[in-house]
Every structure is written in C-alpha cells, then in structure tokens.
Design a protein around this motif. Structure first.
Motif, PDB file in Angstrom:
ATOM      1  N   GLY A  50       0.816  -1.205   0.000  1.00 46.63           N
ATOM      2  CA  GLY A  50       0.000   0.000   0.000  1.00 46.63           C
ATOM      3  C   GLY A  50       0.849   1.253   0.000  1.00 46.63           C
ATOM      4  O   GLY A  50       0.556   2.221  -0.698  1.00 46.63           O
ATOM      5  N   ALA A  51       1.922   1.220   0.775  1.00 41.94           N
ATOM      6  CA  ALA A  51       2.824   2.367   0.847  1.00 41.94           C
ATOM      7  C   ALA A  51       3.481   2.616  -0.501  1.00 41.94           C
ATOM      8  O   ALA A  51       3.600   3.747  -0.957  1.00 41.94           O
ATOM      9  N   LEU A  52       3.881   1.533  -1.143  1.00 40.95           N
ATOM     10  CA  LEU A  52       4.539   1.686  -2.440  1.00 40.95           C
ATOM     11  C   LEU A  52       3.575   2.189  -3.502  1.00 40.95           C
ATOM     12  O   LEU A  52       3.920   3.014  -4.336  1.00 40.95           O
ATOM     13  N   ASP A  53       2.329   1.691  -3.450  1.00 44.66           N
ATOM     14  CA  ASP A  53       1.312   2.155  -4.387  1.00 44.66           C
ATOM     15  C   ASP A  53       1.135   3.665  -4.281  1.00 44.66           C
ATOM     16  O   ASP A  53       1.118   4.381  -5.274  1.00 44.66           O
ATOM     17  N   ALA A  54       1.001   4.134  -3.043  1.00 40.96           N
ATOM     18  CA  ALA A  54       0.745   5.548  -2.815  1.00 40.96           C
ATOM     19  C   ALA A  54       1.967   6.404  -3.124  1.00 40.96           C
ATOM     20  O   ALA A  54       1.859   7.529  -3.587  1.00 40.96           O
ATOM     21  N   LEU A  55       3.120   5.848  -2.865  1.00 34.73           N
ATOM     22  CA  LEU A  55       4.343   6.630  -3.025  1.00 34.73           C
ATOM     23  C   LEU A  55       4.831   6.654  -4.461  1.00 34.73           C
ATOM     24  O   LEU A  55       5.173   7.694  -5.011  1.00 34.73           O
ATOM     25  N   LEU A  56       4.870   5.485  -5.055  1.00 38.65           N
ATOM     26  CA  LEU A  56       5.522   5.368  -6.361  1.00 38.65           C
ATOM     27  C   LEU A  56       4.562   4.984  -7.480  1.00 38.65           C
ATOM     28  O   LEU A  56       4.955   4.843  -8.624  1.00 38.65           O
ATOM     29  N   GLY A  57       3.297   4.811  -7.121  1.00 37.54           N
ATOM     30  CA  GLY A  57       2.294   4.511  -8.136  1.00 37.54           C
ATOM     31  C   GLY A  57       2.279   3.062  -8.575  1.00 37.54           C
ATOM     32  O   GLY A  57       1.597   2.694  -9.514  1.00 37.54           O
ATOM     33  N   SER A  58       3.049   2.240  -7.888  1.00 32.49           N
ATOM     34  CA  SER A  58       3.093   0.830  -8.262  1.00 32.49           C
ATOM     35  C   SER A  58       3.677   0.036  -7.106  1.00 32.49           C
ATOM     36  O   SER A  58       4.467   0.553  -6.328  1.00 32.49           O
ATOM     37  N   SER A  59       3.250  -1.212  -6.997  1.00 32.89           N
ATOM     38  CA  SER A  59       3.896  -2.048  -5.988  1.00 32.89           C
ATOM     39  C   SER A  59       4.531  -3.254  -6.676  1.00 32.89           C
ATOM     40  O   SER A  59       4.784  -4.277  -6.074  1.00 32.89           O
ATOM     41  N   ASP A  60       4.743  -3.086  -7.959  1.00 34.13           N
ATOM     42  CA  ASP A  60       5.348  -4.146  -8.764  1.00 34.13           C
ATOM     43  C   ASP A  60       6.872  -4.036  -8.647  1.00 34.13           C
ATOM     44  O   ASP A  60       7.520  -3.284  -9.362  1.00 34.13           O
ATOM     45  N   VAL A  61       7.415  -4.788  -7.701  1.00 30.26           N
ATOM     46  CA  VAL A  61       8.829  -4.648  -7.382  1.00 30.26           C
ATOM     47  C   VAL A  61       9.562  -5.940  -7.705  1.00 30.26           C
ATOM     48  O   VAL A  61       9.093  -7.019  -7.382  1.00 30.26           O
ATOM     49  N   SER A  62      10.690  -5.823  -8.350  1.00 25.09           N
ATOM     50  CA  SER A  62      11.489  -7.028  -8.566  1.00 25.09           C
ATOM     51  C   SER A  62      12.757  -6.931  -7.719  1.00 25.09           C
ATOM     52  O   SER A  62      13.360  -5.868  -7.592  1.00 25.09           O
ATOM     53  N   GLU A  63      13.132  -8.068  -7.150  1.00 24.05           N
ATOM     54  CA  GLU A  63      14.336  -8.078  -6.321  1.00 24.05           C
ATOM     55  C   GLU A  63      15.563  -7.953  -7.206  1.00 24.05           C
ATOM     56  O   GLU A  63      15.596  -8.480  -8.311  1.00 24.05           O
ATOM     57  N   SER A  64      16.536  -7.237  -6.721  1.00 25.13           N
ATOM     58  CA  SER A  64      17.726  -7.017  -7.524  1.00 25.13           C
ATOM     59  C   SER A  64      18.974  -7.255  -6.695  1.00 25.13           C
ATOM     60  O   SER A  64      19.059  -6.838  -5.541  1.00 25.13           O
ATOM     61  N   ALA A  65      19.952  -7.909  -7.304  1.00 28.35           N
ATOM     62  CA  ALA A  65      21.216  -8.170  -6.608  1.00 28.35           C
ATOM     63  C   ALA A  65      22.123  -6.952  -6.668  1.00 28.35           C
ATOM     64  O   ALA A  65      23.163  -6.918  -6.016  1.00 28.35           O
ATOM     65  N   ASP A  66      21.721  -5.935  -7.463  1.00 31.80           N
ATOM     66  CA  ASP A  66      22.549  -4.738  -7.587  1.00 31.80           C
ATOM     67  C   ASP A  66      22.336  -3.764  -6.437  1.00 31.80           C
ATOM     68  O   ASP A  66      22.990  -2.731  -6.375  1.00 31.80           O
ATOM     69  N   ILE A  67      21.389  -4.075  -5.586  1.00 33.70           N
ATOM     70  CA  ILE A  67      21.132  -3.195  -4.449  1.00 33.70           C
ATOM     71  C   ILE A  67      21.651  -3.882  -3.187  1.00 33.70           C
ATOM     72  O   ILE A  67      21.397  -5.062  -2.966  1.00 33.70           O
ATOM     73  N   LYS A  68      22.355  -3.103  -2.406  1.00 30.87           N
ATOM     74  CA  LYS A  68      22.831  -3.648  -1.134  1.00 30.87           C
ATOM     75  C   LYS A  68      22.206  -2.841  -0.004  1.00 30.87           C
ATOM     76  O   LYS A  68      22.309  -1.621   0.028  1.00 30.87           O
ATOM     77  N   VAL A  69      21.559  -3.553   0.905  1.00 28.38           N
ATOM     78  CA  VAL A  69      21.040  -2.899   2.106  1.00 28.38           C
ATOM     79  C   VAL A  69      21.963  -3.289   3.242  1.00 28.38           C
ATOM     80  O   VAL A  69      22.070  -4.467   3.588  1.00 28.38           O
ATOM     81  N   LYS A  70      22.647  -2.291   3.764  1.00 34.35           N
ATOM     82  CA  LYS A  70      23.565  -2.564   4.868  1.00 34.35           C
ATOM     83  C   LYS A  70      22.889  -2.193   6.176  1.00 34.35           C
ATOM     84  O   LYS A  70      22.443  -1.066   6.358  1.00 34.35           O
ATOM     85  N   ALA A  71      22.811  -3.144   7.059  1.00 40.02           N
ATOM     86  CA  ALA A  71      22.206  -2.908   8.367  1.00 40.02           C
ATOM     87  C   ALA A  71      22.790  -3.932   9.316  1.00 40.02           C
ATOM     88  O   ALA A  71      23.283  -4.975   8.893  1.00 40.02           O
ATOM     89  N   PRO A  72      22.750  -3.650  10.615  1.00 42.97           N
ATOM     90  CA  PRO A  72      23.281  -4.641  11.557  1.00 42.97           C
ATOM     91  C   PRO A  72      22.397  -5.895  11.600  1.00 42.97           C
ATOM     92  O   PRO A  72      21.198  -5.806  11.356  1.00 42.97           O
ATOM     93  N   ASP A  73      22.990  -7.053  11.884  1.00 44.06           N
ATOM     94  CA  ASP A  73      22.201  -8.283  12.026  1.00 44.06           C
ATOM     95  C   ASP A  73      21.303  -8.191  13.253  1.00 44.06           C
ATOM     96  O   ASP A  73      20.154  -8.579  13.217  1.00 44.06           O
ATOM     97  N   ILE A  74      21.890  -7.684  14.313  1.00 41.61           N
ATOM     98  CA  ILE A  74      21.140  -7.514  15.553  1.00 41.61           C
ATOM     99  C   ILE A  74      21.274  -6.065  15.998  1.00 41.61           C
ATOM    100  O   ILE A  74      22.381  -5.551  16.136  1.00 41.61           O
ATOM    101  N   ALA A  75      20.137  -5.427  16.181  1.00 41.48           N
ATOM    102  CA  ALA A  75      20.151  -4.054  16.675  1.00 41.48           C
ATOM    103  C   ALA A  75      19.756  -4.087  18.139  1.00 41.48           C
ATOM    104  O   ALA A  75      18.639  -4.450  18.478  1.00 41.48           O
ATOM    105  N   GLU A  76      20.700  -3.760  18.996  1.00 42.63           N
ATOM    106  CA  GLU A  76      20.408  -3.825  20.420  1.00 42.63           C
ATOM    107  C   GLU A  76      19.409  -2.742  20.807  1.00 42.63           C
ATOM    108  O   GLU A  76      18.520  -2.945  21.597  1.00 42.63           O
ATOM    109  N   ASN A  77      19.561  -1.591  20.187  1.00 43.46           N
ATOM    110  CA  ASN A  77      18.664  -0.475  20.462  1.00 43.46           C
ATOM    111  C   ASN A  77      17.902  -0.125  19.181  1.00 43.46           C
ATOM    112  O   ASN A  77      18.472   0.396  18.231  1.00 43.46           O
TER     113      ASN A  77
END
Lengths: 158, 104
Positions: A50-77
């Motif tokens: 729903g968020a994607l529909d409203a924001l970008l006009g589509s929720s048709d998303v394909s996963e891509s290996a060219d994108i890297k999301v860096k985040a901690p495995d465990i967030a203590e806080n």
C-alpha cells in the motif's frame, strides 16, 4: 537502578502498552499536515504494498542483486538502527527505506537529483524484528533488496 | 532558532559525499509520556532538501520512523570544491531551518 535500566524498562512497558494504541496513534499524525508535497497516504499505509502504491504509483517490485542494504544483524537499540542503501544501478530516481514491521512501515523516501548516485545512509527506528527493505526506482521500474534486522529493544516507543 | 544542522561535504574524484546531522526530537506521535500517560504529539521532520547551485540534488520525505537527531549521507556528482551546498528541513509543525556549507 541506573538511568539506562529505567529507560529500558520504560521502553519495554511503553512498547507493550503501545501496540493497542498504534492504530489511533498513526491517525494522530494527520491533523498537523502542513506540507502539500508530503505524501500523507504513503506514510499512513500500514502495509508495504500500500505504501509503495501511494508513493511510487506501483507495488510491482522485482528483487535485484545490484542493491545492497547494509544494516546490523542484531540491533540492540531499536531507536537507532543505521541503514545504508547502495544501488549500483544507473539513473536512480528515488530510494525508499521501509521497515516492514513498524507501525508506519515507510520510514523515508529519498528523491535523488540528476547528479546523485544510488547511495543513501541514515538511521531509523525499528519497533520490532523485521525486514528492512530498500526500494530503488530507476528508469521507471522498481527494484528492491532486503535485510532482516533483529531488534532486542523496540525503538518506536509504541 | 539555533542552528540545528551540521553539514560536511567533501569532493573527491568528481563525486561529492554529503554528510549531515540535524538536531530534532523526531517524535512519532505514538509514544506516551511516562508520568502523565498522555500521548506525546507527533513532531518530526517531514522534508529535507539539499541544493547545489539552486538545483535540488536530494529531496527526502520522512515519517517519524527516522531516528532522533537524524543523520543522512548521500553522494552526488557535478560539484566542485568551494561550491555552496544548502540543506534545509521542514517539520510537521511548519518549523524549518537551513544551513549553507562549502564543499571541501
């Protein structure tokens, strides 16, 4: 008892009490709208699609290996979770950061100018363990990548 | 209002890396005051705009899900050392602030 401990207990309690009030609380964001540009519908959407529909006009998303999301495995806080989205795709138009289990899943949307590269880094709050999704719009298409972050103490305070 | 923004922009090999810190409570509107039990009203930055020579290089829309005292970093090309870079934010109560810094 140290202040840190008190704070943690407070966070835990408010998290437990807060889940009931979440629906009402997100509604509270509405009355103070001042910016016409701010995409109210997208930020009020409770689900990713729903968020994607409203924001970008589509929720048709394909996963891509060219994108890297860096985040901690465990967030203590959960109040401060560093997130970096790095997309090696040409012509990135926007980058959205979504914490799928948050009361307001859409955390941020960065609209990149013509000269900007597909790189953005920020710190977000996470209510509980869940996927952090980076959605990149490039050439009119949507690509995404995600990473699960385990949250020990929630940071949405409800 | 005291300056609430810190920017550091560095140009290297044609790409400028911008790092910025803003001072803001970023209340989601979902948190309750421990003593009174009342909900703390939402107060968060909704829009961040970064301009170089009048052109918007980055515009961000945020919810209350961004951490308190937000930090952002991004990169763009086409700027030179010594250029001015302007960053401004507007929150949901209509307050705003802006800051201009030179690219190093």
């Amino acid at each position: 008892m140290s202040n840190e401990m008190k704070r943690r207990i407070f966070l835990k309690r408010s998290l437990a009490a807060g889940s009931v009030g979440v629906a009402a609380a997100t509604g509270l964001l509405a009355p103070q709208q001042v910016l016409a540009a701010w995409n109210k519908a997208a930020f009020e959407a409770k689900e990713l699609s729903g968020a994607l529909d409203a924001l970008l006009g589509s929720s048709d998303v394909s996963e891509s290996a060219d994108i890297k999301v860096k985040a901690p495995d465990i967030a203590e806080n959960g109040a401060v979770v560093p997130i970096t989205v790095d997309a090696s795709i040409d012509g990135v138009e926007s980058i959205a950061i979504i914490a799928s289990n948050n009361p307001v899943p859409l955390v941020a949307n960065f609209v990149m100018g013509p000269g900007a590269t597909g790189f953005v880094s920020t710190r977000i709050k996470m209510g509980k363990t869940g996927d952090v999704v980076g959605v990149v719009k490039a050439g009119g298409k949507l690509y995404s990548a995600k990473k699960e972050v385990k949250v020990t103490i929630g940071g949405c305070g409800g | 209002m005291a300056k609430s923004i810190k920017i550091r922009a560095k140009e290297k090999g044609g790409v400028t890396t911008v790092k910025a810190l803003m001072t803001h409570p970023m209340e989601t509107g979902g948190r309750k005051d421990k003593k009174t039990g009342k909900t703390i009203p939402a107060h968060f930055i909704q829009e961040v705009v970064c301009k170089h020579k009048g052109n918007t290089v980055m515009m961000a829309e945020w919810s209350g899900g961004v951490s308190k005292n937000p930090y952002i970093s991004f990169k763009f090309s086409g700027a030179a050392k010594g250029d001015d870079l302007e960053l401004s934010w507007t929150d949901n109560t209509g307050k705003s602030d802006s800051m201009t810094s030179k690219i190093k």
